[in-house]
Design a protein around this motif. Sequence first.
Motif, PDB file in Angstrom:
ATOM      1  N   VAL A 167     -17.363  12.016 -33.042  1.00 52.22           N
ATOM      2  CA  VAL A 167     -16.841  12.560 -31.783  1.00 52.22           C
ATOM      3  C   VAL A 167     -16.931  14.081 -31.819  1.00 52.22           C
ATOM      4  N   GLY A 168     -16.556  14.673 -32.940  1.00 54.67           N
ATOM      5  CA  GLY A 168     -16.635  16.130 -33.081  1.00 54.67           C
ATOM      6  C   GLY A 168     -18.041  16.664 -32.880  1.00 54.67           C
ATOM      7  N   ARG A 169     -19.043  15.958 -33.406  1.00 52.21           N
ATOM      8  CA  ARG A 169     -20.433  16.399 -33.229  1.00 52.21           C
ATOM      9  C   ARG A 169     -20.829  16.357 -31.758  1.00 52.21           C
ATOM     10  N   VAL A 170     -20.418  15.327 -31.042  1.00 52.23           N
ATOM     11  CA  VAL A 170     -20.722  15.249 -29.608  1.00 52.23           C
ATOM     12  C   VAL A 170     -20.060  16.411 -28.877  1.00 52.23           C
ATOM     13  N   LEU A 171     -18.796  16.661 -29.186  1.00 51.16           N
ATOM     14  CA  LEU A 171     -18.048  17.704 -28.480  1.00 51.16           C
ATOM     15  C   LEU A 171     -18.531  19.109 -28.810  1.00 51.16           C
ATOM     16  N   ASP A 172     -19.051  19.314 -30.013  1.00 46.19           N
ATOM     17  CA  ASP A 172     -19.550  20.645 -30.401  1.00 46.19           C
ATOM     18  C   ASP A 172     -20.590  21.158 -29.419  1.00 46.19           C
ATOM     19  N   GLY A 173     -21.400  20.272 -28.917  1.00 44.29           N
ATOM     20  CA  GLY A 173     -22.448  20.681 -27.979  1.00 44.29           C
ATOM     21  C   GLY A 173     -21.971  20.822 -26.546  1.00 44.29           C
ATOM     22  N   ALA A 184     -17.439  14.606 -17.077  1.00 40.95           N
ATOM     23  CA  ALA A 184     -18.636  13.758 -16.997  1.00 40.95           C
ATOM     24  C   ALA A 184     -19.526  13.962 -18.219  1.00 40.95           C
ATOM     25  N   ALA A 185     -19.664  15.198 -18.685  1.00 40.33           N
ATOM     26  CA  ALA A 185     -20.483  15.477 -19.859  1.00 40.33           C
ATOM     27  C   ALA A 185     -19.857  14.868 -21.114  1.00 40.33           C
ATOM     28  N   VAL A 186     -18.542  14.974 -21.239  1.00 39.55           N
ATOM     29  CA  VAL A 186     -17.849  14.359 -22.376  1.00 39.55           C
ATOM     30  C   VAL A 186     -18.064  12.845 -22.346  1.00 39.55           C
ATOM     31  N   SER A 187     -17.850  12.248 -21.187  1.00 42.19           N
ATOM     32  CA  SER A 187     -17.998  10.797 -21.036  1.00 42.19           C
ATOM     33  C   SER A 187     -19.413  10.338 -21.376  1.00 42.19           C
ATOM     34  N   SER A 188     -20.411  10.992 -20.796  1.00 44.04           N
ATOM     35  CA  SER A 188     -21.789  10.550 -21.032  1.00 44.04           C
ATOM     36  C   SER A 188     -22.233  10.846 -22.465  1.00 44.04           C
ATOM     37  N   GLY A 189     -21.794  11.960 -23.035  1.00 49.39           N
ATOM     38  CA  GLY A 189     -22.150  12.270 -24.420  1.00 49.39           C
ATOM     39  C   GLY A 189     -21.577  11.267 -25.400  1.00 49.39           C
ATOM     40  N   LEU A 190     -20.309  10.910 -25.202  1.00 49.66           N
ATOM     41  CA  LEU A 190     -19.680   9.922 -26.076  1.00 49.66           C
ATOM     42  C   LEU A 190     -20.295   8.541 -25.890  1.00 49.66           C
ATOM     43  N   ALA A 191     -20.627   8.201 -24.634  1.00 48.43           N
ATOM     44  CA  ALA A 191     -21.261   6.908 -24.359  1.00 48.43           C
ATOM     45  C   ALA A 191     -22.645   6.839 -25.012  1.00 48.43           C
ATOM     46  N   ALA A 192     -23.419   7.909 -24.917  1.00 54.12           N
ATOM     47  CA  ALA A 192     -24.763   7.941 -25.508  1.00 54.12           C
ATOM     48  C   ALA A 192     -24.701   7.797 -27.030  1.00 54.12           C
TER      49      ALA A 192
END
Length: 152
Positions: A64-70, A111-119
């Motif tokens: 999760v942290g890696r997704v959020l870093d971006g 939306a970016a958080v949601s789609s990044g975590l989903a991907a």
Amino acid sequence: MTGNEAPRLRLFVALDLPAAAEGALGRFRDAAADPDVWRPLDESTFHVTLAFLGHRPEGDVAAVGRVLDGLAPRRPPALALGAGLLLPPRRARVLTVALRDVDGALAPLQAAVSSGLAAAGLYEPEARPFRAHVTVARLRSGARAPRALEAE
């Protein structure tokens, strides 16, 4: 939990709030939350949830942290407190305060958080649309939620 299961954590992605907002939300909570009906939340727990992931393996925290870093915005979204709100509307379980997305930055961030975590396979996006709010109290066990708020 058996000896072979990895620990699971309740994970969510959220924005913290400034102290002034926490204070205003606390004053609303104190005015609107009948203690016989609502269990007030401590001001230190107030936040804006962007994605609730539920109970996940402890190892997912790093992913999760890696997704959020971006996704970190250059500056926090400009938000304003709105009216009190009972959620869900028909059978309220939480007393909340709606948030207004003043500069239009919160919805794209969510939306970016949601789609990044989903991907990344970490999150199943909710079917209902995102509704920015802060929960200030939860319905007490056995209590009946009011249909409308008396204090705003």
